[in-house]
Design a protein around this motif. Structure first.
Motif, mmCIF file in Angstrom:
data_model
loop_
_atom_site.group_PDB
_atom_site.id
_atom_site.type_symbol
_atom_site.label_atom_id
_atom_site.label_comp_id
_atom_site.label_asym_id
_atom_site.label_seq_id
_atom_site.Cartn_x
_atom_site.Cartn_y
_atom_site.Cartn_z
ATOM 1 N N ILE A 54 0.841 -1.195 0.000
ATOM 2 C CA ILE A 54 0.000 0.000 0.000
ATOM 3 C C ILE A 54 0.879 1.248 0.000
ATOM 4 C CG2 ILE A 54 -0.203 0.005 2.514
ATOM 5 C CD1 ILE A 54 -3.073 1.022 2.165
ATOM 6 N N TYR A 55 0.446 2.265 -0.726
ATOM 7 C CA TYR A 55 1.178 3.530 -0.787
ATOM 8 C C TYR A 55 0.975 4.298 0.516
ATOM 9 C CZ TYR A 55 1.726 3.082 -5.891
ATOM 10 O OH TYR A 55 2.052 2.686 -7.147
ATOM 11 N N PRO A 56 1.984 5.074 0.932
ATOM 12 C CA PRO A 56 1.850 5.856 2.165
ATOM 13 C C PRO A 56 0.681 6.838 2.153
ATOM 14 C CG PRO A 56 4.138 5.780 1.494
ATOM 15 C CD PRO A 56 3.338 5.153 0.387
ATOM 16 N N ILE A 57 0.349 7.395 0.998
ATOM 17 C CA ILE A 57 -0.772 8.333 0.941
ATOM 18 C C ILE A 57 -2.079 7.610 1.260
ATOM 19 C CG2 ILE A 57 -1.085 8.100 -1.556
ATOM 20 C CD1 ILE A 57 -1.627 11.301 0.469
ATOM 21 N N ASP A 58 -2.198 6.360 0.839
ATOM 22 C CA ASP A 58 -3.391 5.590 1.178
ATOM 23 C C ASP A 58 -3.457 5.303 2.675
ATOM 24 O OD1 ASP A 58 -4.663 5.480 -1.256
ATOM 25 O OD2 ASP A 58 -3.676 3.623 -1.881
ATOM 26 N N VAL A 59 -2.317 5.002 3.277
ATOM 27 C CA VAL A 59 -2.294 4.791 4.733
ATOM 28 C C VAL A 59 -2.746 6.063 5.432
ATOM 29 C CG1 VAL A 59 -0.800 4.345 6.716
ATOM 30 C CG2 VAL A 59 -0.505 3.040 4.628
ATOM 31 N N PHE A 60 -2.266 7.198 4.951
ATOM 32 C CA PHE A 60 -2.633 8.482 5.540
ATOM 33 C C PHE A 60 -4.132 8.743 5.400
ATOM 34 C CE2 PHE A 60 -3.124 13.111 4.917
ATOM 35 C CZ PHE A 60 -2.753 13.526 6.181
ATOM 36 N N LEU A 61 -4.683 8.519 4.221
ATOM 37 C CA LEU A 61 -6.110 8.760 4.003
ATOM 38 C C LEU A 61 -6.987 7.793 4.789
ATOM 39 C CD1 LEU A 61 -6.059 9.566 0.186
ATOM 40 C CD2 LEU A 61 -6.348 11.152 2.082
ATOM 41 N N ILE A 62 -6.559 6.543 4.890
ATOM 42 C CA ILE A 62 -7.321 5.568 5.680
ATOM 43 C C ILE A 62 -7.290 5.951 7.146
ATOM 44 C CG2 ILE A 62 -7.381 3.171 6.452
ATOM 45 C CD1 ILE A 62 -6.360 2.404 3.644
ATOM 46 N N SER A 63 -6.146 6.429 7.609
ATOM 47 C CA SER A 63 -6.069 6.819 9.026
ATOM 48 C C SER A 63 -6.938 8.045 9.305
ATOM 49 C CB SER A 63 -4.628 7.074 9.448
ATOM 50 O OG SER A 63 -4.117 8.231 8.834
ATOM 51 N N LEU A 64 -7.034 8.970 8.354
ATOM 52 C CA LEU A 64 -7.925 10.120 8.538
ATOM 53 C C LEU A 64 -9.384 9.671 8.608
ATOM 54 C CD1 LEU A 64 -6.479 12.856 6.177
ATOM 55 C CD2 LEU A 64 -6.428 12.825 8.654
ATOM 56 N N LYS A 65 -9.702 8.673 7.832
ATOM 57 C CA LYS A 65 -11.083 8.200 7.768
ATOM 58 C C LYS A 65 -11.460 7.380 9.000
ATOM 59 C CE LYS A 65 -14.038 5.956 4.383
ATOM 60 N NZ LYS A 65 -14.036 5.269 3.096
ATOM 61 N N THR A 66 -10.546 6.549 9.485
ATOM 62 C CA THR A 66 -10.890 5.619 10.566
ATOM 63 C C THR A 66 -10.426 6.070 11.940
ATOM 64 O OG1 THR A 66 -8.867 4.346 10.195
ATOM 65 C CG2 THR A 66 -10.847 3.649 9.012
ATOM 66 N N TYR A 67 -9.482 6.989 11.997
ATOM 67 C CA TYR A 67 -8.907 7.403 13.278
ATOM 68 C C TYR A 67 -8.904 8.927 13.341
ATOM 69 C CZ TYR A 67 -5.615 7.213 17.197
ATOM 70 O OH TYR A 67 -5.009 7.331 18.421
ATOM 71 N N PRO A 68 -9.937 9.527 13.918
ATOM 72 C CA PRO A 68 -10.063 10.990 13.893
ATOM 73 C C PRO A 68 -8.929 11.739 14.596
ATOM 74 C CG PRO A 68 -12.116 9.975 14.583
ATOM 75 C CD PRO A 68 -11.089 8.898 14.507
ATOM 76 N N LEU A 69 -8.164 11.091 15.454
ATOM 77 C CA LEU A 69 -7.042 11.782 16.092
ATOM 78 C C LEU A 69 -5.933 12.110 15.103
ATOM 79 C CD1 LEU A 69 -6.634 10.115 19.595
ATOM 80 C CD2 LEU A 69 -7.405 12.406 19.051
ATOM 81 N N SER A 70 -6.035 11.592 13.901
ATOM 82 C CA SER A 70 -5.059 11.945 12.871
ATOM 83 C C SER A 70 -5.124 13.430 12.551
ATOM 84 C CB SER A 70 -5.298 11.134 11.607
ATOM 85 O OG SER A 70 -5.145 9.766 11.860
ATOM 86 N N TYR A 71 -6.296 14.018 12.699
ATOM 87 C CA TYR A 71 -6.416 15.466 12.493
ATOM 88 C C TYR A 71 -5.621 16.224 13.551
ATOM 89 C CZ TYR A 71 -10.068 14.419 9.138
ATOM 90 O OH TYR A 71 -10.749 13.946 8.061
ATOM 91 N N LEU A 72 -5.576 15.694 14.761
ATOM 92 C CA LEU A 72 -4.750 16.288 15.814
ATOM 93 C C LEU A 72 -3.280 16.177 15.445
ATOM 94 C CD1 LEU A 72 -4.586 17.561 18.628
ATOM 95 C CD2 LEU A 72 -4.542 15.244 19.559
ATOM 96 N N CYS A 73 -2.916 15.082 14.813
ATOM 97 C CA CYS A 73 -1.536 14.902 14.353
ATOM 98 C C CYS A 73 -1.167 15.986 13.354
ATOM 99 C CB CYS A 73 -1.386 13.519 13.728
ATOM 100 S SG CYS A 73 0.190 13.239 12.920
ATOM 101 N N ILE A 74 -2.037 16.250 12.414
ATOM 102 C CA ILE A 74 -1.764 17.270 11.400
ATOM 103 C C ILE A 74 -1.673 18.652 12.036
ATOM 104 C CG2 ILE A 74 -2.716 18.428 9.366
ATOM 105 C CD1 ILE A 74 -3.978 15.700 8.657
ATOM 106 N N ALA A 75 -2.627 18.958 12.906
ATOM 107 C CA ALA A 75 -2.647 20.283 13.538
ATOM 108 C C ALA A 75 -1.420 20.503 14.421
ATOM 109 C CB ALA A 75 -3.922 20.453 14.350
ATOM 110 N N SER A 76 -1.065 19.509 15.229
ATOM 111 C CA SER A 76 0.086 19.682 16.125
ATOM 112 C C SER A 76 1.390 19.723 15.343
ATOM 113 C CB SER A 76 0.113 18.584 17.190
ATOM 114 O OG SER A 76 0.240 17.313 16.591
#
Length: 100
Positions: A54-76
């Motif tokens: 799997i491409y890293p961008i897909d991992v990133f998008l899946i994590s945004l979709k399934t794990y909302p704390l990923s938005y905290l990762c981006i903001a911090s």
């Protein structure tokens, strides 16, 4: 000490803790069956032989979709990088105004 620098100091551990989850997500996807993982692919070609390709961008998008704390990762992460640059710009800009 300003509150912004306190928040800046806390943003790195927050970023690292929430970023680590994407590694766990990638390992979870790698062990899924082909029928389960391939519908989740967006940029990864559907004809890859293994789910671990799997491409890293897909991992990133899946994590945004399934794990909302990923938005905290981006903001911090953005705060950790941009706040010192803002302080530097503010300090240089104020010195220019004093020189004029």
């Amino acid at each position: 000490m300003e509150y912004g620098w306190w928040i800046w100091g806390l943003s790195l551990p927050t970023f690292l803790a929430t970023y680590v989850y994407s590694f766990f997500l990638a390992s979870k996807v790698a062990y899924e069956s082909q029928m389960d993982c391939k519908p989740k692919f967006i940029f990864t070609p559907k004809d890859v032989p293994y789910c671990s390709d799997i491409y890293p961008i897909d991992v990133f998008l899946i994590s945004l979709k399934t794990y909302p704390l990923s938005y905290l990762c981006i903001a911090s992460g953005m705060f950790f990088v941009l706040y010192p640059l803002y302080q530097l710009y503010k300090r240089l800009f104020s010195k220019r105004l004093l020189l004029k």
